[in-house]
Design an enzyme around this catalytic site. Structure first.
Site, short mmCIF file in Angstrom:
data_model
loop_
_atom_site.label_atom_id
_atom_site.label_comp_id
_atom_site.label_asym_id
_atom_site.label_seq_id
_atom_site.Cartn_x
_atom_site.Cartn_y
_atom_site.Cartn_z
N GLU A 211 20.92 0.19 19.55
CA GLU A 211 21.93 -1.21 19.53
C GLU A 211 23.02 -0.73 19.19
OE1 GLU A 211 22.38 -5.05 21.00
OE2 GLU A 211 21.18 -3.58 20.51
N ARG B 190 39.25 21.43 30.88
CA ARG B 190 39.61 22.36 32.24
C ARG B 190 41.35 22.26 32.59
NH1 ARG B 190 41.16 18.83 36.13
NH2 ARG B 190 39.84 21.01 38.17
N ASP C 271 45.06 18.05 41.24
CA ASP C 271 43.76 16.62 40.62
C ASP C 271 44.38 15.27 41.72
OD1 ASP C 271 42.50 19.20 40.33
OD2 ASP C 271 41.84 18.63 38.73
#
Length: 248
Positions: A119, A157, A172
Site C-alpha cells: 500500500e 545514457r 534528443d
C-alpha cells in the site's frame, strides 16, 4: 564512476535489464556500478517480514521503516563516495520525471533507488531517508521496479562516453526543450517516398535550419505545452506564426 543501488523485493527483475545494451556497456566501461539489494535481508525478525498493517486501520500493508533505514545505511557505507547519496523513492505522489531531472541526477556520484510494493511506505522513510520522490507518470504500477529501470536507463545514457559521442544525446527530444526533428536514412527514394531534398543537398547550414524548424513544428503539433516555457528566438517566432496560420 556512478554508484547505483536498487532496493527491491524482486531483484531478479533487474538482471536482464542491467545486462543488456547501453546499461551493460556503461558497466563494462566502469561508468556505472549496479548493486541490487533485496531489502528483506535487512529485516530484524526471524520471518524477514518487511511490511505491517497501517496504524488506524485501512486496506493493504505498509513497508516498515527498519529494513529500509538499515539497507540505505549499508549502501552508503559500501559506496565510499565523497558526498551523501541521492535516495530516490519511486512513488505516484512524487514529482513527475522529466529530462531535466535525468540531467540533474546524471551528475551524482551515488544514487539509491527504493522500490516499494504494497500500500505504501511508513512516512518516516520519506521524512528521514529519502531525498527525492519521483513518479514516471500519472498512473499506478504494482511496484517501483519498472519506474527505477526507466530512470536508471535515462540517467546512465547521459554519463560521459557511454553513448560514444556526447552529441548523441544533446539533440534528443526534451534535451533542447523541444521534440526531436524527423530522421531519414537510405534509400533516398523508398517506393516513391522521398527524403526531403535539403537533407541530401550537402549544405549543412540549410540542414541545421531545416532540423531546427522541424523540431519546432513537431513540438507545436504534438506538445505545445513545452513551448510555454521555451525562450523563442525571433526566427522561431516567425516560424511559429507560420505554423499557426497553416493550422487555420
Amino acid at each position: 564512476m556512478m554508484n547505483i543501488d536498487v532496493l527491491t523485493l524482486f531483484p531478479e527483475m533487474f538482471h536482464g535489464v542491467f545486462g543488456q545494451s547501453i546499461l551493460k556497456k556503461a558497466a563494462e566501461q566502469q561508468a556505472a556500478r549496479y548493486n541490487i539489494v533485496n531489502f528483506r535481508e535487512f529485516a530484524d525478525n526471524k520471518h524477514q517480514t518487511v511490511d505491517d498493517y497501517p496504524y488506524g486501520g485501512g486496506a493493504g500493508m505498509v513497508l516498515k521503516p527498519q529494513p529500509i533505514f538499515d539497507a540505505v545505511k549499508s549502501c552508503q557505507e559500501h559506496a565510499k563516495t565523497t558526498k551523501p547519496p541521492r535516495v530516490v523513492l519511486l512513488c505516484p505522489q512524487g514529482e513527475r520525471y522529466n529530462q531535466k531531472k535525468a540531467e540533474e541526477l546524471s551528475k551524482e556520484e551515488h544514487i539509491i533507488f527504493v522500490c516499494g510494493h504494497y500500500e505504501g511506505y511508513d512516512e518516516r522513510i520519506r521524512q528521514h531517508v529519502v531525498t527525492d520522490e519521483i513518479s514516471i507518470g500519472d498512473f499506478v504500477l504494482t511496484g517501483g521496479e519498472l519506474g527505477a529501470m526507466v530512470i536508471i536507463d535515462s540517467v546512465v545514457r547521459l554519463l560521459p562516453n557511454v553513448l560514444g559521442k556526447e552529441e548523441s544525446h544533446l539533440q534528443d527530444s526534451f534535451s533542447t526543450g523541444l521534440l526531436e526533428h524527423p530522421h531519414y536514412t537510405r534509400p533516398a527514394d523508398f517506393r516513391g517516398l522521398k527524403v526531403p531534398d535539403v537533407l541530401t543537398s550537402g549544405n549543412h547550414r540549410l540542414i541545421d535550419e531545416w532540423r531546427e524548424k522541424e523540431s519546432l513544428k513537431r513540438t507545436f503539433e504534438r506538445r505545445p505545452d513545452l513551448l510555454e516555457a521555451f525562450d523563442l528566438t525571433e526566427k522561431q517566432k516567425k516560424w511559429l506564426l507560420e505554423f499557426e496560420n497553416q493550422k487555420k
